[in-house]
Enzyme design. Sequence first.
Site, PDB file in Angstrom:
ATOM      1  N   ARG A  96      -0.794  -6.872  -7.471  1.00  0.00           N
ATOM      2  CA  ARG A  96      -0.256  -6.300  -6.611  1.00  0.00           C
ATOM      3  C   ARG A  96      -0.543  -6.485  -5.207  1.00  0.00           C
ATOM      4  O   ARG A  96      -1.831  -6.672  -5.151  1.00  0.00           O
ATOM      5  CB  ARG A  96      -0.792  -4.758  -7.108  1.00  0.00           C
ATOM      6  CG  ARG A  96      -0.392  -3.628  -6.180  1.00  0.00           C
ATOM      7  CD  ARG A  96      -0.999  -2.367  -6.020  1.00  0.00           C
ATOM      8  NE  ARG A  96      -0.612  -1.679  -4.810  1.00  0.00           N
ATOM      9  CZ  ARG A  96      -1.533  -0.635  -4.640  1.00  0.00           C
ATOM     10  NH1 ARG A  96      -2.598  -0.322  -5.096  1.00  0.00           N
ATOM     11  NH2 ARG A  96      -1.008  -0.091  -3.227  1.00  0.00           N
ATOM     12  N   HIS A 141       1.299  -0.992   3.323  1.00  0.00           N
ATOM     13  CA  HIS A 141      -0.128  -0.506   3.084  1.00  0.00           C
ATOM     14  C   HIS A 141      -0.479  -0.275   4.492  1.00  0.00           C
ATOM     15  O   HIS A 141      -1.780  -1.286   4.761  1.00  0.00           O
ATOM     16  CB  HIS A 141      -0.602  -1.520   2.250  1.00  0.00           C
ATOM     17  CG  HIS A 141      -1.853  -1.271   1.512  1.00  0.00           C
ATOM     18  ND1 HIS A 141      -2.193  -1.342   0.176  1.00  0.00           N
ATOM     19  CD2 HIS A 141      -3.025  -0.809   2.184  1.00  0.00           C
ATOM     20  CE1 HIS A 141      -3.487  -0.805  -0.129  1.00  0.00           C
ATOM     21  NE2 HIS A 141      -3.974  -0.425   0.937  1.00  0.00           N
ATOM     22  N   GLU A 186      -1.026   5.595  -0.401  1.00  0.00           N
ATOM     23  CA  GLU A 186      -2.099   6.467  -0.032  1.00  0.00           C
ATOM     24  C   GLU A 186      -1.842   7.381   1.015  1.00  0.00           C
ATOM     25  O   GLU A 186      -2.335   7.346   2.277  1.00  0.00           O
ATOM     26  CB  GLU A 186      -3.588   5.898   0.267  1.00  0.00           C
ATOM     27  CG  GLU A 186      -3.938   5.344  -0.949  1.00  0.00           C
ATOM     28  CD  GLU A 186      -5.402   4.857  -1.147  1.00  0.00           C
ATOM     29  OE1 GLU A 186      -5.980   4.814   0.103  1.00  0.00           O
ATOM     30  OE2 GLU A 186      -5.992   4.488  -2.123  1.00  0.00           O
ATOM     31  N   ASN A 326      -4.124   5.843  -7.373  1.00  0.00           N
ATOM     32  CA  ASN A 326      -5.383   5.044  -6.897  1.00  0.00           C
ATOM     33  C   ASN A 326      -6.540   6.325  -7.268  1.00  0.00           C
ATOM     34  O   ASN A 326      -6.305   7.299  -6.864  1.00  0.00           O
ATOM     35  CB  ASN A 326      -5.236   4.854  -5.419  1.00  0.00           C
ATOM     36  CG  ASN A 326      -4.324   3.801  -5.237  1.00  0.00           C
ATOM     37  OD1 ASN A 326      -3.647   3.297  -5.970  1.00  0.00           O
ATOM     38  ND2 ASN A 326      -4.212   3.548  -3.881  1.00  0.00           N
ATOM     39  N   TYR A 328     -11.130   6.526  -7.082  1.00  0.00           N
ATOM     40  CA  TYR A 328     -12.500   5.804  -6.900  1.00  0.00           C
ATOM     41  C   TYR A 328     -13.670   6.939  -6.941  1.00  0.00           C
ATOM     42  O   TYR A 328     -14.640   6.704  -7.692  1.00  0.00           O
ATOM     43  CB  TYR A 328     -12.593   5.375  -5.485  1.00  0.00           C
ATOM     44  CG  TYR A 328     -11.673   4.156  -5.174  1.00  0.00           C
ATOM     45  CD1 TYR A 328     -12.177   2.905  -5.440  1.00  0.00           C
ATOM     46  CD2 TYR A 328     -10.351   4.550  -4.661  1.00  0.00           C
ATOM     47  CE1 TYR A 328     -11.188   1.939  -5.288  1.00  0.00           C
ATOM     48  CE2 TYR A 328      -9.431   3.192  -4.268  1.00  0.00           C
ATOM     49  CZ  TYR A 328     -10.296   2.125  -4.761  1.00  0.00           C
ATOM     50  OH  TYR A 328      -9.173   0.790  -4.356  1.00  0.00           O
ATOM     51  N   GLU A 398      -4.843   1.447  -8.489  1.00  0.00           N
ATOM     52  CA  GLU A 398      -6.191   1.082  -7.917  1.00  0.00           C
ATOM     53  C   GLU A 398      -7.550   1.714  -8.312  1.00  0.00           C
ATOM     54  O   GLU A 398      -7.535   2.741  -8.672  1.00  0.00           O
ATOM     55  CB  GLU A 398      -6.494   1.323  -6.242  1.00  0.00           C
ATOM     56  CG  GLU A 398      -5.683   0.264  -5.352  1.00  0.00           C
ATOM     57  CD  GLU A 398      -5.787   0.835  -3.849  1.00  0.00           C
ATOM     58  OE1 GLU A 398      -6.989   1.277  -3.448  1.00  0.00           O
ATOM     59  OE2 GLU A 398      -4.749   0.428  -3.065  1.00  0.00           O
TER      60      GLU A 398
END
Length: 501
Positions: A96, A141, A186, A326, A328, A398
């Site tokens: 990606r 991005h 995002e 994504n 985290y 991600e």
Amino acid sequence: MDWFQTVVLSTVLSASWSAEDLTFPPGFMFGAATAAYQVEGAWNVSDKGESAWDRYTHEHPEKIKDHSNGDIACDSYHLWRRDIEMAVELGLHFYRFSISWPRLLPSGYPNYISEDGKNYYSNLIDGLLEKGIEPFVTMYHWDLPQSLQDLGGWTNPLVADWFYDYARVVFTLYGDRVKWWLTINEPLVMCDFVYNNGILAPPIMSPELGAYLCSKNVLVAHAKAWRLYDEEFRPKYNGKVSVANHHVWFDPLTPDDAELAELAREDCVGKYTHPIFSTTGGWPPSIEKVMEEVSLKRGYKSSSLPAFTPEEIALVRGTYDFYAMNHYTSRLIRKAKEGETFTAWPLGDAVDLGGIVQRRADWPLSTSFWFYVYPEGIRRQLVWLRKQYGNLEFVITENGLSTYAGLDDQDRIDYYKNYLRQILLAIKEDGVNVTGYTAWTLMDNFEWMDGYATKLGLYEVDYLDPQRKRTPRASARFYADLIKKHALDSVTVAPPNVTIV
Ligand SMILES: *[C@@H]1O[C@H](CO)[C@@H](O)[C@H](O)[C@H]1NC(C)=O
Ligand SMILES: *[C@@H]1O[C@H](CO)[C@@H](O)[C@H](O)[C@H]1NC(C)=O
Ligand SMILES: *[C@@H]1O[C@H](CO)[C@@H](O)[C@H](O)[C@H]1NC(C)=O
């Protein structure tokens, strides 16, 4: 919890862990990701246009932890052959990466296409395909052409048409070879982080207005690009297009905060997903209501969250071919006490919702100030999304850990193992259809406000070396082994051993 419960629970858990099936479903894809501004460098070669990130880091080096910028970064503009080699070493099924809008369209508009920009991405795509690696392309991005930023960027509704025109160029040039597309990376970070905090590009603080103008425009831009693909390119190329959202999982601090936690999930995630993935479309009703109340209380005549017209609701609804997630980190949330002061969401508190956001004491902090480790969060987020939007195809686009330097990154391996195990549980226990996983990131790179001080790479990059030598970390060997076996070989019971800063 008393000692008895603890003992019984841990016995039950370890029994189920030892029997756990750690194999990924057939066809499950593994990849790794990067983004143009973070790796390419070559910010001013050939006819490339200036991006909002070029402008920001040049004018405000003090805003970046180590006062650095992406002028050279990993020099992937010149070293892309080595990047492909690394993808081969890892055995990736896909890579990606993102296209830099101002590298391809120096003016921001499609009046002129850069020959060098066009060839750079074309060579990268061909090089990957030659090695049997799927290019998984993010069209945007965060490196907006500065020329468009000067006209208001993502707060100007015309941005949806600018993005549509850019998307047509991208699909026309690369649609024959690229089957996996992400329009925008995002929206939460591009809109809420940016305008609430002023610590990313563009450095404009407008938490009460800018963030919400951006939220709506991003959704319309994505939808126009998706429909363009659907109508003109899908019949020929049959690829898949979605948008990659950032997910912070919220748990309530006390049972009393359960409703607030749900509201926070809708604010953080639902605001960008309900308009696209729900059957009704439009903003999440709970957020629409809160925003109306908060805006009137602040003295505005109407909600700061711009309304969608019925046509726009229909335009945006259903514009996906899969769900790109994504993830985290997680948070706890509780109701604010009378008179308690807030710091701006999303890095601080949920100001609009009247919520104070905190870390659970046993969640280790990574080397990024916003990033606490809670593996169960990814499973709970997946289950929530499935409940909201049905049995979609999910790709984790991600996931990874920020650490300090060093090649023996056992903490990163622990993070990957624990999070991947939770994804397996979501697939096998909860029936969530996750079909792919993307490690962030292939190599250390320019980590936005952290500059080069924070490392997330499977490969270490030596920034003192003009050749930007890339060296595999222990985690790269772990990941290659995982991909080869298509299974985790063990799970770590202890939480990741992250150095607390
Ligand atoms: C490109 O930028 C670098 C700084 O990163 C500067 O030294 C160099 O002169 C610039 N080159 C051109 C052609 O403007
Ligand atoms: C998961 O999604 C893929 C792609 O849409 C589909 O081919 C597959 O049948 C789905 N699997 C399940 C178990 O729903
Ligand atoms: C955690 O890491 C530190 C530093 O890397 C090390 O000294 C310590 O022994 C580790 N603890 C465990 C439980 O592995």
